[in-house]
Design a protein around this motif. Structure first.
Motif, short mmCIF file in Angstrom:
data_model
loop_
_atom_site.label_atom_id
_atom_site.label_comp_id
_atom_site.label_asym_id
_atom_site.label_seq_id
_atom_site.Cartn_x
_atom_site.Cartn_y
_atom_site.Cartn_z
N GLU A 30 0.81 -1.22 0.00
CA GLU A 30 0.00 0.00 0.00
C GLU A 30 0.84 1.26 0.00
OE1 GLU A 30 -2.44 -0.98 3.37
OE2 GLU A 30 -4.03 -1.80 2.10
N PHE A 33 1.18 2.46 -3.54
CA PHE A 33 0.01 3.10 -4.13
C PHE A 33 -0.34 4.43 -3.46
CE2 PHE A 33 -0.32 -1.42 -5.11
CZ PHE A 33 -0.16 -1.31 -6.49
N MET A 36 2.08 6.74 -5.13
CA MET A 36 1.64 7.06 -6.50
C MET A 36 0.52 8.09 -6.46
SD MET A 36 1.74 3.16 -8.12
CE MET A 36 0.51 3.51 -9.34
N LYS A 37 -0.46 7.89 -5.60
CA LYS A 37 -1.59 8.82 -5.52
C LYS A 37 -1.14 10.22 -5.10
CE LYS A 37 -6.30 9.25 -3.99
NZ LYS A 37 -7.48 8.59 -3.53
N ASP A 84 -4.32 7.05 -9.56
CA ASP A 84 -5.01 6.36 -8.46
C ASP A 84 -5.24 4.91 -8.88
OD1 ASP A 84 -6.37 5.69 -6.18
OD2 ASP A 84 -8.19 6.78 -6.72
N GLU A 85 -4.47 4.02 -8.30
CA GLU A 85 -4.62 2.60 -8.58
C GLU A 85 -5.34 1.94 -7.42
OE1 GLU A 85 -1.84 -1.20 -9.83
OE2 GLU A 85 -1.32 0.82 -10.51
N LYS A 86 -6.51 1.39 -7.70
CA LYS A 86 -7.33 0.74 -6.67
C LYS A 86 -7.09 -0.75 -6.77
CE LYS A 86 -10.75 4.36 -7.28
NZ LYS A 86 -10.87 5.10 -6.10
N ILE A 87 -6.59 -1.33 -5.67
CA ILE A 87 -6.24 -2.74 -5.67
C ILE A 87 -7.12 -3.53 -4.72
CG2 ILE A 87 -3.83 -2.24 -6.25
CD1 ILE A 87 -3.15 -2.92 -3.29
N TYR A 105 -6.38 -4.98 -10.08
CA TYR A 105 -6.46 -3.52 -9.89
C TYR A 105 -7.25 -2.84 -11.01
CZ TYR A 105 -3.05 -2.74 -13.62
OH TYR A 105 -2.41 -2.69 -14.84
N PHE A 107 -6.92 1.17 -12.67
CA PHE A 107 -6.10 2.38 -12.62
C PHE A 107 -6.89 3.56 -13.19
CE2 PHE A 107 -2.99 5.40 -14.26
CZ PHE A 107 -2.13 5.52 -13.17
N ASN A 119 -1.48 -7.22 -10.47
CA ASN A 119 -0.09 -7.06 -10.03
C ASN A 119 0.32 -8.35 -9.33
OD1 ASN A 119 0.09 -4.16 -10.56
ND2 ASN A 119 -1.24 -3.93 -8.80
#
Length: 145
Positions: A30, A33, A36-37, A84-87, A105, A107, A119
């Protein structure tokens, strides 16, 4: 009876307060991510082991390798919330200081859906911290949304 209840409450709260190894691994993933966000290259870099390998399987079934520095540079040009990558954590397997993590994910770039995939992380525990040693992903736009 009251003393036993208090002891049981203390023991159970201590057990539940302990962070599990899976929780620590999730935090390691996390961190990437969150960085990244927030377009925070220092945080992104801290999620990786020093000699990490990053790869993507392209639409043409070619495995493309990217240098960590190039990956970081791409985020240095973004603003907060652009990426914003939601995993979803689907599987975590652990053996000592090695863990394998699989996360499907979606993206989003500047609030709009861009692509999806999965991933696959190989994590290593170094100095009691879980780091990404190897990351390979897939990228596609047909996501059955």
């Amino acid at each position: 009876m009251g003393k036993i209840f208090i002891v049981l409450m203390l023991v159970s709260s201590f057990c539940f307060a302990q962070k599990t190894e899976k929780d620590a691994i999730k935090e390691g993933v996390e961190k990437l991510f969150t960085g990244m966000k927030n377009a925070d290259t220092v945080m992104i870099k801290s999620a990786f082991a020093d000699d990490a390998i990053l790869q993507t399987i392209t639409k043409n079934e070619v495995v493309k390798t990217e240098k960590l520095q190039n990956f970081l540079s791409s985020f240095s040009k973004l603003s907060k919330n652009d990426a914003d990558e939601k995993i979803r954590f689907e599987a975590i397997h652990i053996d000592g200081n090695l863990a394998s993590v699989f996360t499907p994910y979606e993206f989003y770039y500047k609030g709009k859906f861009s692509h999806c995939g999965a991933n696959s992380f190989q994590m290593v525990k170094q100095n009691n911290v879980w780091k990404i040693q190897y990351l390979i992903d897939t990228r596609r736009t047909n996501c059955n949304k």
